[in-house]
Design a protein around this motif. Structure first.
Motif, PDB file in Angstrom:
ATOM      1  N   UNK A 100     135.896  65.653  -8.663  1.00  0.00           N
ATOM      2  CA  UNK A 100     135.329  65.536 -10.006  1.00  0.00           C
ATOM      3  C   UNK A 100     133.810  65.555  -9.957  1.00  0.00           C
ATOM      4  N   UNK A 101     133.238  64.863  -8.976  1.00  0.00           N
ATOM      5  CA  UNK A 101     131.781  64.857  -8.826  1.00  0.00           C
ATOM      6  C   UNK A 101     131.258  66.260  -8.555  1.00  0.00           C
ATOM      7  N   UNK A 102     131.964  67.020  -7.729  1.00  0.00           N
ATOM      8  CA  UNK A 102     131.550  68.392  -7.423  1.00  0.00           C
ATOM      9  C   UNK A 102     131.584  69.267  -8.673  1.00  0.00           C
ATOM     10  N   UNK A 103     132.640  69.118  -9.490  1.00  0.00           N
ATOM     11  CA  UNK A 103     132.735  69.893 -10.733  1.00  0.00           C
ATOM     12  C   UNK A 103     131.607  69.541 -11.688  1.00  0.00           C
ATOM     13  N   UNK A 104     131.352  68.237 -11.843  1.00  0.00           N
ATOM     14  CA  UNK A 104     130.271  67.812 -12.738  1.00  0.00           C
ATOM     15  C   UNK A 104     128.915  68.286 -12.229  1.00  0.00           C
ATOM     16  N   UNK A 105     128.726  68.275 -10.927  1.00  0.00           N
ATOM     17  CA  UNK A 105     127.465  68.737 -10.354  1.00  0.00           C
ATOM     18  C   UNK A 105     127.257  70.226 -10.614  1.00  0.00           C
ATOM     19  N   UNK A 156     124.235  71.887 -12.867  1.00  0.00           N
ATOM     20  CA  UNK A 156     123.338  72.918 -12.356  1.00  0.00           C
ATOM     21  C   UNK A 156     123.305  74.134 -13.274  1.00  0.00           C
ATOM     22  N   UNK A 157     124.469  74.520 -13.811  1.00  0.00           N
ATOM     23  CA  UNK A 157     124.515  75.656 -14.735  1.00  0.00           C
ATOM     24  C   UNK A 157     123.739  75.343 -16.018  1.00  0.00           C
TER      25      UNK A 157
END
Length: 203
Positions: free
Chosen positions: A63-68, A72-73
Motif C-alpha cells: 500500500x505504501x508503494x502504491x501511495x508513493x 510522485x505522479x
C-alpha cells in the motif's frame, strides 16, 4: 475301521474356490486404490495452486508503494502546471500593454507630424489647432480603453477619489468642504482609481 477316502477333486475345487475369492478381493482392493490416488493427486494440486497469503507487513508495504507512486505522479503533474502558469504569467506581463501601445502609435505619428510642421510654421493658430486635434485623438483613444477623468472642481471632497494637499478659506458657504482647485487630475480605469486627484479643499 475303514477310513474315508477324500477325493482329490474335491480338495482341488475348494482350493480353486479359495484362490478365486482371494483374486476377487484383491481385484476390489485394486479398483479402490486408483480413486484414493486420484484424490491424493487433486489435494496436492490444490495445495500447489494456492498462493501463499501476504503478511500484514507485506500488505502495508504494498500500500505504501502504491501511495508513493501516486504521490510522485501528482507531484510531477503539479510541477508541470506550476511551470506552465509561471511562463504564461511572464508572457502576460510582457505583453499586457501591447494593445494600448499599438493604439497609441497613430497618436505618436500625429505628434511627430505636428512637431515637423512647427519648424516651418509662421503662424501660431494652425499649430495650436493641430495640437488640439492630437490631444483630442489621444483622449478618445484612452477613453476606448476604459480611462476616465475624475470630476473634482466644485464636487464634495471624497477620499475615494480625491487627495487633499491643502485647505483654504472657502470664498462662499456653498464651497465649504468642496474642491476649490485641482492641482493634478485624477483618473479611473474601468471604474477603478489608478490616480487620485490632488485638490485644494475649501474650509
Amino acid at each position: 475301521k475303514k477310513k474315508k477316502k477324500i477325493q482329490p477333486g474335491i480338495m482341488f475345487n475348494k482350493k480353486k474356490n479359495n484362490d478365486k475369492e482371494e483374486n476377487i478381493m484383491n481385484t476390489e482392493n485394486t479398483s479402490e486404490n486408483p480413486t484414493e490416488n486420484v484424490e491424493n493427486t487433486d489435494a496436492a494440486a490444490n495445495v500447489t495452486e494456492q498462493a501463499p497469503e501476504l503478511t500484514a507487513e507485506e500488505k502495508l508495504q504494498a500500500e505504501v508503494q502504491q501511495l508513493n507512486d501516486k504521490y510522485l505522479r501528482l507531484y510531477a503533474e503539479f510541477d508541470n502546471y506550476k511551470r506552465r502558469t509561471q511562463k504564461e504569467r511572464v508572457e502576460l506581463l510582457q505583453t499586457a500593454g501591447k494593445d494600448v501601445i499599438v493604439s497609441l502609435l497613430p497618436v505618436l505619428d500625429d505628434f511627430d507630424r505636428a512637431l515637423k510642421a512647427m519648424e516651418s510654421a509662421s503662424e501660431v493658430a494652425p499649430v495650436k489647432e493641430g495640437v488640439l486635434l492630437v490631444s483630442t485623438k489621444l483622449k478618445n483613444t484612452l477613453a476606448q480603453k476604459g480611462l476616465k477623468d475624475v470630476e473634482s472642481i466644485s464636487q464634495p471632497f471624497n477620499t475615494d477619489f480625491h487627495e487633499a494637499i491643502t485647505n483654504i478659506p472657502a470664498p462662499t458657504e456653498e464651497l465649504k468642504g468642496k474642491v476649490i482647485d485641482e492641482v493634478e487630475k485624477g483618473y479611473t480605469l474601468n471604474d477603478n482609481v489608478i490616480r487620485f486627484a490632488k485638490v485644494v479643499v475649501g474650509a
